[in-house]
Design an enzyme around this catalytic site. Structure first.
Site, short mmCIF file in Angstrom:
data_model
loop_
_atom_site.label_atom_id
_atom_site.label_comp_id
_atom_site.label_asym_id
_atom_site.label_seq_id
_atom_site.Cartn_x
_atom_site.Cartn_y
_atom_site.Cartn_z
N HIS A 65 0.84 -1.19 0.00
CA HIS A 65 0.00 0.00 0.00
C HIS A 65 0.88 1.25 0.00
O HIS A 65 2.05 1.20 0.39
CB HIS A 65 -0.91 0.00 1.22
CG HIS A 65 -1.98 -1.04 1.15
ND1 HIS A 65 -2.97 -1.16 2.09
CD2 HIS A 65 -2.24 -2.01 0.23
CE1 HIS A 65 -3.78 -2.14 1.76
NE2 HIS A 65 -3.35 -2.68 0.64
N GLU A 67 0.89 3.89 1.88
CA GLU A 67 1.37 4.29 3.20
C GLU A 67 2.57 3.44 3.61
O GLU A 67 3.55 3.96 4.15
CB GLU A 67 0.27 4.11 4.26
CG GLU A 67 -1.03 4.78 3.92
CD GLU A 67 -2.04 3.88 3.22
OE1 GLU A 67 -3.23 3.95 3.56
OE2 GLU A 67 -1.64 3.12 2.31
N CYS A 93 -5.96 1.20 5.68
CA CYS A 93 -6.48 -0.08 6.17
C CYS A 93 -5.89 -0.33 7.56
O CYS A 93 -5.03 0.41 8.04
CB CYS A 93 -6.09 -1.21 5.21
SG CYS A 93 -4.32 -1.61 5.23
N CYS A 96 -1.94 -0.84 7.55
CA CYS A 96 -1.20 0.41 7.39
C CYS A 96 -1.36 1.29 8.62
O CYS A 96 -0.42 2.00 9.01
CB CYS A 96 -1.64 1.14 6.13
SG CYS A 96 -1.05 0.34 4.62
#
Length: 139
Positions: A65, A67, A93, A96
């Site tokens: 992801h 992040e 999410c 993260c």
């Protein structure tokens, strides 16, 4: 919300255009003392093919992801994200969010909701300032 928040969030959106993912392009910037100290977008790990989805359109399990990419770049650079703000196009999410907490990031600004809210719930539980700002129809 400040004009600066909106600018950084729009920059994260532009950065998301670097993603090779078809289903969703996500961009992130980590800002500390009005300086961008890291950036990231969702995609495969370094050295892997730039294909995020399998033949059925399902995201491959090893896709990172935005992040996570931004936070791991900070770790490799030797910079410090303590007290920083994360600007991300989509709400984080849960996985993260755990990284955000551990990285010492104190504020998260995002534009779009993710399908699950457990990441945002965890950030708030940890005392992180979370703010949603729409970047639709802004210049």
């Amino acid at each position: 919300m400040s004009d600066l928040d909106l600018r950084y969030l729009r920059m994260a959106s532009i950065w998301s255009e670097n993603s090779y993912c078809d289903r969703r392009k996500v961009g992130a910037l980590v800002v500390k003392d009005k300086m961008i100290i890291s950036d990231g977008y969702n995609g495969t790990p370094s050295g892997f093919e730039n294909v995020c989805e399998d033949e059925h359109g399902v995201t491959k399990p090893y896709v990172l992801h935005a992040e996570a990419n931004a936070i791991t770049k900070i770790a490799r650079s030797g910079n410090n994200s303590e007290g920083a703000t994360l600007y991300v196009t989509d709400s984080p999410c849960i996985e993260c969010s755990k990284l955000i907490i551990q990285a010492g990031i104190k504020r998260v600004v995002y534009a779009r909701d993710y399908r699950l809210s457990d990441g945002i719930d965890l950030l708030r539980r940890a005392g992180i300032n979370v703010e949603q700002i729409s970047i639709e129809n802004t210049k």
